[in-house]
Design a protein around this motif. Structure first.
Motif, PDB file in Angstrom:
ATOM      1  N   ALA A  44       1.789  -9.342   1.426  1.00 58.56           N
ATOM      2  CA  ALA A  44       2.260 -10.678   1.791  1.00 58.56           C
ATOM      3  C   ALA A  44       3.055 -10.642   3.090  1.00 58.56           C
ATOM      4  CB  ALA A  44       3.117 -11.249   0.669  1.00 58.56           C
ATOM      5  N   ALA A  45       3.901  -9.630   3.242  1.00 60.85           N
ATOM      6  CA  ALA A  45       4.661  -9.497   4.484  1.00 60.85           C
ATOM      7  C   ALA A  45       3.732  -9.237   5.666  1.00 60.85           C
ATOM      8  CB  ALA A  45       5.690  -8.371   4.347  1.00 60.85           C
ATOM      9  N   GLN A  46       2.693  -8.429   5.441  1.00 64.55           N
ATOM     10  CA  GLN A  46       1.743  -8.119   6.504  1.00 64.55           C
ATOM     11  C   GLN A  46       1.011  -9.373   6.970  1.00 64.55           C
ATOM     12  OE1 GLN A  46       1.246  -5.488   8.298  1.00 64.55           O
ATOM     13  NE2 GLN A  46      -0.542  -6.299   9.401  1.00 64.55           N
ATOM     14  N   ALA A  47       0.686 -10.265   6.043  1.00 68.06           N
ATOM     15  CA  ALA A  47       0.001 -11.513   6.411  1.00 68.06           C
ATOM     16  C   ALA A  47       0.873 -12.358   7.333  1.00 68.06           C
ATOM     17  CB  ALA A  47      -0.367 -12.293   5.158  1.00 68.06           C
ATOM     18  N   THR A  48       2.178 -12.369   7.084  1.00 67.94           N
ATOM     19  CA  THR A  48       3.088 -13.121   7.954  1.00 67.94           C
ATOM     20  C   THR A  48       3.165 -12.486   9.332  1.00 67.94           C
ATOM     21  OG1 THR A  48       4.388 -13.844   6.041  1.00 67.94           O
ATOM     22  CG2 THR A  48       5.441 -13.989   8.199  1.00 67.94           C
ATOM     23  N   VAL A  49       3.241 -11.160   9.377  1.00 67.40           N
ATOM     24  CA  VAL A  49       3.278 -10.457  10.659  1.00 67.40           C
ATOM     25  C   VAL A  49       2.023 -10.758  11.467  1.00 67.40           C
ATOM     26  CG1 VAL A  49       3.260  -8.175  11.753  1.00 67.40           C
ATOM     27  CG2 VAL A  49       4.798  -8.628   9.820  1.00 67.40           C
ATOM     28  N   LEU A  69      10.056   4.228   1.050  1.00 66.54           N
ATOM     29  CA  LEU A  69       9.203   4.887   2.030  1.00 66.54           C
ATOM     30  C   LEU A  69       8.029   4.001   2.433  1.00 66.54           C
ATOM     31  CD1 LEU A  69       9.183   8.557   0.682  1.00 66.54           C
ATOM     32  CD2 LEU A  69      10.528   7.588   2.553  1.00 66.54           C
ATOM     33  N   ALA A  70       7.504   3.225   1.478  1.00 65.06           N
ATOM     34  CA  ALA A  70       6.394   2.330   1.803  1.00 65.06           C
ATOM     35  C   ALA A  70       6.841   1.237   2.776  1.00 65.06           C
ATOM     36  CB  ALA A  70       5.837   1.712   0.528  1.00 65.06           C
ATOM     37  N   TRP A  71       8.029   0.690   2.558  1.00 63.65           N
ATOM     38  CA  TRP A  71       8.523  -0.340   3.466  1.00 63.65           C
ATOM     39  C   TRP A  71       8.871   0.252   4.832  1.00 63.65           C
ATOM     40  CZ3 TRP A  71       7.701  -5.247   3.116  1.00 63.65           C
ATOM     41  CH2 TRP A  71       7.539  -5.848   1.863  1.00 63.65           C
ATOM     42  N   GLU A  72       9.369   1.485   4.854  1.00 64.35           N
ATOM     43  CA  GLU A  72       9.647   2.130   6.138  1.00 64.35           C
ATOM     44  C   GLU A  72       8.349   2.330   6.924  1.00 64.35           C
ATOM     45  OE1 GLU A  72      12.675   3.482   7.769  1.00 64.35           O
ATOM     46  OE2 GLU A  72      13.276   1.756   6.559  1.00 64.35           O
ATOM     47  N   LYS A  73       7.298   2.719   6.219  1.00 63.69           N
ATOM     48  CA  LYS A  73       5.997   2.881   6.868  1.00 63.69           C
ATOM     49  C   LYS A  73       5.498   1.536   7.397  1.00 63.69           C
ATOM     50  CE  LYS A  73       1.339   4.688   6.034  1.00 63.69           C
ATOM     51  NZ  LYS A  73       0.430   5.318   5.015  1.00 63.69           N
ATOM     52  N   PHE A  74       5.725   0.473   6.639  1.00 64.44           N
ATOM     53  CA  PHE A  74       5.334  -0.863   7.080  1.00 64.44           C
ATOM     54  C   PHE A  74       6.090  -1.253   8.351  1.00 64.44           C
ATOM     55  CE2 PHE A  74       6.520  -5.397   7.037  1.00 64.44           C
ATOM     56  CZ  PHE A  74       5.267  -5.964   7.209  1.00 64.44           C
ATOM     57  N   LYS A  75       7.386  -0.984   8.394  1.00 64.50           N
ATOM     58  CA  LYS A  75       8.174  -1.313   9.588  1.00 64.50           C
ATOM     59  C   LYS A  75       7.674  -0.551  10.812  1.00 64.50           C
ATOM     60  CE  LYS A  75      12.573  -1.232   9.467  1.00 64.50           C
ATOM     61  NZ  LYS A  75      13.949  -0.758   9.156  1.00 64.50           N
ATOM     62  N   GLN A  76       7.309   0.709  10.616  1.00 68.36           N
ATOM     63  CA  GLN A  76       6.772   1.479  11.724  1.00 68.36           C
ATOM     64  C   GLN A  76       5.461   0.868  12.234  1.00 68.36           C
ATOM     65  OE1 GLN A  76       8.086   3.866  13.512  1.00 68.36           O
ATOM     66  NE2 GLN A  76       6.243   4.010  14.787  1.00 68.36           N
ATOM     67  N   HIS A  77       4.640   0.401  11.295  1.00 65.37           N
ATOM     68  CA  HIS A  77       3.390  -0.267  11.672  1.00 65.37           C
ATOM     69  C   HIS A  77       3.682  -1.530  12.486  1.00 65.37           C
ATOM     70  CE1 HIS A  77      -0.616  -1.985  11.394  1.00 65.37           C
ATOM     71  NE2 HIS A  77      -0.094  -3.082  10.869  1.00 65.37           N
ATOM     72  N   VAL A  78       4.684  -2.290  12.091  1.00 66.65           N
ATOM     73  CA  VAL A  78       5.047  -3.505  12.829  1.00 66.65           C
ATOM     74  C   VAL A  78       5.496  -3.144  14.242  1.00 66.65           C
ATOM     75  CG1 VAL A  78       6.663  -5.448  12.951  1.00 66.65           C
ATOM     76  CG2 VAL A  78       5.635  -4.810  10.759  1.00 66.65           C
ATOM     77  N   ARG A  79       6.299  -2.098  14.384  1.00 65.01           N
ATOM     78  CA  ARG A  79       6.744  -1.677  15.712  1.00 65.01           C
ATOM     79  C   ARG A  79       5.553  -1.303  16.598  1.00 65.01           C
ATOM     80  NH1 ARG A  79      11.324   0.446  12.728  1.00 65.01           N
ATOM     81  NH2 ARG A  79      10.212   2.400  12.315  1.00 65.01           N
TER      82      ARG A  79
END
Length: 451
Positions: A368-373, A430-440
């Motif tokens: 869901a967060a990825q869809a917003t990004v 760790l999954a959310w940290e990986k997601f943040k790295q993907h956003v960066r």
């Protein structure tokens, strides 16, 4: 007349970065004390310009923002499982002690607080002040003290804990300690503003153009921090404060701390902008608390650009229409897209525009967060992931407690957004940290491909 020492404490956390941080509540109380005839001094543990402890510098620093001096420390036992380094951000202890050495014995000490999970900073300040002056009364106020008053009274060591706006409470407390011996003299006009001048110049100041908020977001505590109705300040008073900070204090960057800066724009921000331009006040303006996209149309976007706004943060939070309704229908995809188009047409550049996306909320999935990004990136807007931190007393806090994501009496250290306290077992840290790295990474691609 009493002599009051105000202290802005350190930050204890896994990470901290100065994004126009100013202890505005403490400076507002300090101004009220000066108006009543008391003398006031300030020790700012987050002073990045201190001559004995200059903060680290980086090429990415701009507009007065930057890193703090860090002292690495052992993690509290309750956070021992977190695979990150813990530390104290701000002045080294010996510099703080030297600041105390240089001050006369005060009649009272006021310590402020911000994030609930930063309470070790105020506690350490109180402990050291009490060790030096055991008989000097110490009061604790601010955000943590307001949201967690029972915890503060039980554990802080302060003689008094004030929750909510502090001007009246502190004045009454000070008069009990030291009754005034004369009527206060006539005060200069600038003392009606927060006491920005007590700080060593940092190049920036924070401005609040209204108290309260007309909205009721389920994740926000503004109505606990300021229970009074939404009350905008007269535009001319806001402009006078900005003029004083720019012309007398040398501020080049102005950060608006408002939660609803654009609400009723024709009677509030537009007159402020018009008067700033008419008075030829030159500064760079920033909106770290986020702007409501639904209020931004072409004329307002042009006015913001003309005034010199350089950092436009939009509160997107989510592109999920159901969640948008739950959050109070402040914004929808159509309003957001219109705002972005208007801002770019007004002349803002991609590096001046960003969207906050709230992540790791109770029940939220990474998908869901990825869809917003992806929605923001399709519009050419970089994303700032805003990790959810549970705030006691809010509707989202109650939801998280009901879901069993954290106990109602959890140590405030467990409110820390860095540990994703409400992500749940399926979406771990760790999954959310990986997601943040993907956003960066996606942000970098976006900026590289944008003219």
């Amino acid at each position: 007349m009493a002599h009051i020492l105000c202290i802005n404490p350190w930050i204890y956390d896994f990470a901290a970065y100065n994004v126009w941080i100013e202890p505005l509540g403490l400076l507002t109380v300090a101004a009220a004390l000066r108006r009543a005839g008391h003398s006031v001094e300030l020790i700012d543990c987050l002073d990045r310009q201190h001559p004995r402890a200059p903060a680290p510098r980086s090429p990415r620093d701009r507009y007065g923002c930057g890193a703090f001096f860090k002292t690495e420390l052992p993690k509290p036992p309750i956070l021992a499982h977190v695979p990150r380094r813990w530390g104290r951000y701000g002045l080294p202890i010996e510099v703080f002690e030297a600041e105390l050495d240089a001050r006369p014995r005060p009649d009272a000490v006021l310590v402020t607080s911000t994030m609930t999970y930063w309470y070790p900073g105020p506690f350490e300040v109180i402990r050291r002040v009490k060790a030096r002056w055991p008989d000097v009364p110490v009061a604790l106020g601010g955000i943590y003290a307001t949201l967690c008053p029972d915890h503060a009274r039980a554990h802080s060591g302060a003689d008094a804990v004030f929750d909510g706006p502090g001007e009246t409470q502190v004045l009454t407390w000070i008069e009990q300690i030291r009754p005034p011996d004369h009527l206060p003299p006539q005060q200069p006009g600038h003392l009606t503003f927060p006491a920005h001048d007590l700080r060593r110049p940092q190049g920036y100041v924070a401005i609040l153009t209204a108290r309260g908020c007309p909205f009721h977001c389920p994740y926000c505590a503004v109505h606990r921090l300021c229970p009074a109705p939404f009350t905008p300040r007269p535009p001319e008073k806001v402009v006078e404060e900005i003029a004083w900070c720019v012309e007398s204090l040398g501020a080049q960057d102005i950060a608006f701390y408002d939660d609803a800066l654009l609400f009723d724009a024709q009677h509030h921000i537009i007159p402020i902008i018009d008067q700033l331009i008419a008075r030829r006040i030159t500064a760079r303006f920033h909106t770290p608390n986020g702007l409501h996209a639904r209020f931004i149309d072409a004329p307002l976007a042009q006015a913001l650009h003309r005034a010199g706004f350089k950092s436009i943060f939009l509160g997107l939070e989510t592109a999920d229409p159901i969640q948008q309704q739950r959050d109070g229908a402040k914004v929808d995809d159509t309003h957001f897209e219109r705002a972005v188009r208007a801002l770019y047409q007004a002349g803002f550049t991609p590096d001046e525009l960003a969207a906050y996306v709230l992540i790791a909320r109770p029940g939220q999935t990474i998908a869901a967060a990825q869809a917003t990004v992806e929605f923001a990136h399709r519009l050419g807007v970089r994303v700032v992931p805003a990790e959810y931190a549970p705030i006691p007393g809010t509707a989202e806090w109650l939801h998280a407690v009901e879901m069993g994501l954290l106990p109602a009496d959890a140590d405030p250290l467990l409110h820390n957004k860095a540990i994703y306290p409400c992500a749940g077992s399926e979406n771990d840290m760790l999954a959310w940290e990986k997601f943040k790295q993907h956003v960066r990474e996606e942000n970098r691609k976006l900026m590289a491909n944008t003219p």
